[in-house]
Design an enzyme around this catalytic site. Structure first.
Site, PDB file in Angstrom:
ATOM      1  N   TRP A 149       1.655   7.874  -1.390  1.00  0.00           N
ATOM      2  CA  TRP A 149       1.347   6.440  -1.393  1.00  0.00           C
ATOM      3  C   TRP A 149      -0.132   6.205  -1.617  1.00  0.00           C
ATOM      4  CZ3 TRP A 149      -1.867   3.303   1.427  1.00  0.00           C
ATOM      5  CH2 TRP A 149      -1.648   1.932   1.336  1.00  0.00           C
ATOM      6  N   HIS A 150      -0.968   7.071  -1.049  1.00  0.00           N
ATOM      7  CA  HIS A 150      -2.411   6.874  -1.148  1.00  0.00           C
ATOM      8  C   HIS A 150      -2.959   7.150  -2.539  1.00  0.00           C
ATOM      9  CE1 HIS A 150      -2.448   6.680   3.277  1.00  0.00           C
ATOM     10  NE2 HIS A 150      -3.611   6.095   3.129  1.00  0.00           N
ATOM     11  N   GLY A 151      -2.321   7.978  -3.296  1.00  0.00           N
ATOM     12  CA  GLY A 151      -2.859   8.245  -4.625  1.00  0.00           C
ATOM     13  C   GLY A 151      -1.972   9.133  -5.463  1.00  0.00           C
ATOM     14  N   PHE A 178      -5.908   2.349  -4.340  1.00  0.00           N
ATOM     15  CA  PHE A 178      -4.616   2.749  -3.800  1.00  0.00           C
ATOM     16  C   PHE A 178      -3.589   1.650  -3.924  1.00  0.00           C
ATOM     17  CE2 PHE A 178      -7.810   5.005  -1.043  1.00  0.00           C
ATOM     18  CZ  PHE A 178      -7.810   6.137  -1.846  1.00  0.00           C
TER      19      PHE A 178
END
Length: 468
Positions: free
Chosen positions: A319-321, A468
């Site tokens: 999800w973050h990257g 993000f």
């Protein structure tokens, strides 16, 4: 448009506040909706069409699920279709390049593609939409039949592009009825200025230290420089993101909304489990309620519990990257949490909190290296330098310069990462009384002036979580 920008502070925000407060009754929601759409379209106008599509599609999907609540198969099909479409949209814009690059690294042929700019905040508002759809499916909330109110929930600019992730149940009633007052507006303004100060005066300043270290040639970074660079990023990302969250909460109050806090001094944690109860609370809560518990949570066998944790943290990292280092960062925490749960918890409970704090901070800092590094190789190299491998000695002139010239800043950052100052300030300055109110207002006015002075004279003003 950044909250920490002159155009936002002196053009966009004053105009929308004036229009909002002079607008009658239900027109307030329309003013806030139009302002939010303008805010989103400011930087990337073309993606306003993607936003409008998401609003219309999910509004209709919610109605369809609500219409089929007594037909389990029909409402389940509608839910699966909705989740699939939302995740496909998120996947296409955020992960297309990552997937194709990974395939190109494995297969003997090359798949070409055109890299698209990432729609700002797509990870946040997609999860926010999914929480609404799932809650309608579970009958935890009633479907929103008013299109304008639903559109406002999705697009509300204070938390649209970088959270916190606001569940529909938290503001369902506030979309219809909310209280505004001068006291609440003042509280919101203080929250906003506090967050702005964190972002502009602290995060931006220490971010330049991090940039200075990471732009040094690889063979010229000492052990102390490597640790100072890691510490600088550790403070930068906290004050950057928590500052933005404070600004979002403050703006919400100024418009009559109440958002839950997103950070609770995570660097005072005595375990990684505690750290993730204090860091990015809205995301941790989302994964817990909509993935971890449906998978069975911890009410399953040990093997399945470990599986559940690894799935959640794999997806948290992703999800973050869109890069393998983010996946590794997520799994890194997943493994640590499993070890804490089944091995370290009794030990950490018996140790003085000070040792748990050092243990947690060390692991968090190493984790941030995985987070900010562009590749596994560079992350491994940087961590190696922190422990002497490939470093330019233990201490050198550059590291001493970074330490001594920023000594006051380091002290402020350390103290500011704890609740000590805030508690003392509230106890001494925020008590009732005319003199205390005047002093409080003067302090926040000075902070705001300092922030504006910085923004006028400096060009370094990134926001880390926008990517993000």
């Amino acid at each position: 448009m950044l909250f920490s920008s002159i155009v936002f502070l002196f053009t966009f925000l004053p105009i929308i506040l004036i229009l909002y407060y002079i607008a009658p009754g239900r027109i307030k929601n329309l003013v806030l909706l139009l302002g939010s759409l303008l805010f989103y379209a400011w930087g990337e106008p073309v993606y306003i069409f993607l936003m409008i599509f998401s609003i219309i599609f999910n509004y209709v999907s919610g109605l369809d699920i609500a219409r089929n609540l007594r037909n389990k198969h029909a409402k389940k099909r509608s839910l699966i279709f909705n989740i699939a479409v939302n995740l496909c949209v998120l996947g296409f814009f955020k992960y297309e390049g990552f997937v194709l690059d990974s395939l190109n690294a494995v297969f003997p042929f090359h798949i070409s593609y055109q890299e698209l700019p990432l729609p700002i905040g797509i990870s946040f508002y997609t999860f926010q939409i999914l929480s609404y759809i799932i809650d309608v499916y579970r009958e935890n909330v009633k479907v929103q039949k008013n299109f304008m109110d639903f559109a406002l929930y999705v697009t509300m600019f204070p938390q649209l592009i970088a959270g916190p992730i606001v569940k529909y149940a938290e503001i369902e009633k506030q979309l219809h009825v909310r209280r505004t007052s001068w006291n609440k507006f003042g509280d919101g303004a203080m929250f906003f200025i506090r967050g702005l100060s964190k972002k502009v005066l602290l995060a931006n300043t220490v971010g330049m230290v991090f940039t200075e270290v990471t732009t040094l040639p690889a063979g010229q970074i000492s052990v102390l420089s490597a640790w100072l660079g890691c510490a600088a990023y550790t403070f930068q990302i906290y004050f950057d993101f928590s500052g933005y969250s404070d600004m979002a909460v403050g703006l919400g109050k100024m418009f009559g909304f109440e958002f839950e806090k997103n950070f609770d001094y995570p660097y005072i944690s005595a375990s990684i489990t505690e750290f993730w109860r204090r860091w990015h609370i809205s995301l941790s809560t989302w994964f817990k309620e909509y993935l971890y518990i449906p998978l069975g949570g911890n009410r399953v066998s040990v093997g399945k519990h470990i599986r559940n944790l690894l799935i959640v943290w794999f997806l948290t990292g992703l999800w973050h990257g869109a890069a393998w280092n983010f996946v590794a960062w997520g799994l890194y925490y997943g493994v640590i949490l499993i070890i804490e749960k089944y091995l370290l918890a009794p030990v950490l409970e018996k140790l003085p909190r000070f040792f748990g704090h050092l243990y947690s901070l060390l692991l968090v800092m190493i984790g941030w290296v995985l987070f900010f590094s562009p590749s596994f190789g560079s992350a491994a190299g940087y961590i190696g330098m922190m422990f002497g491998a490939g470093a330019h000695g233990i201490v050198d002139r550059e590291s001493l310069y970074l330490l001594t010239t920023n000594l006051v800043l380091w002290v402020i950052l350390i103290i500011g990462s704890t609740p000590v100052v805030h508690k003392k300030y509230e106890a001494v300055v925020c008590r009732k009384g005319q003199e205390k109110v005047i002093v409080n207002c003067m302090i926040y006015a000075v902070l705001f002036i300092l922030c504006v002075a910085y923004l006028v004279t400096e060009t370094y003003n990134p926001f880390l979580y926008f990517r993000f």
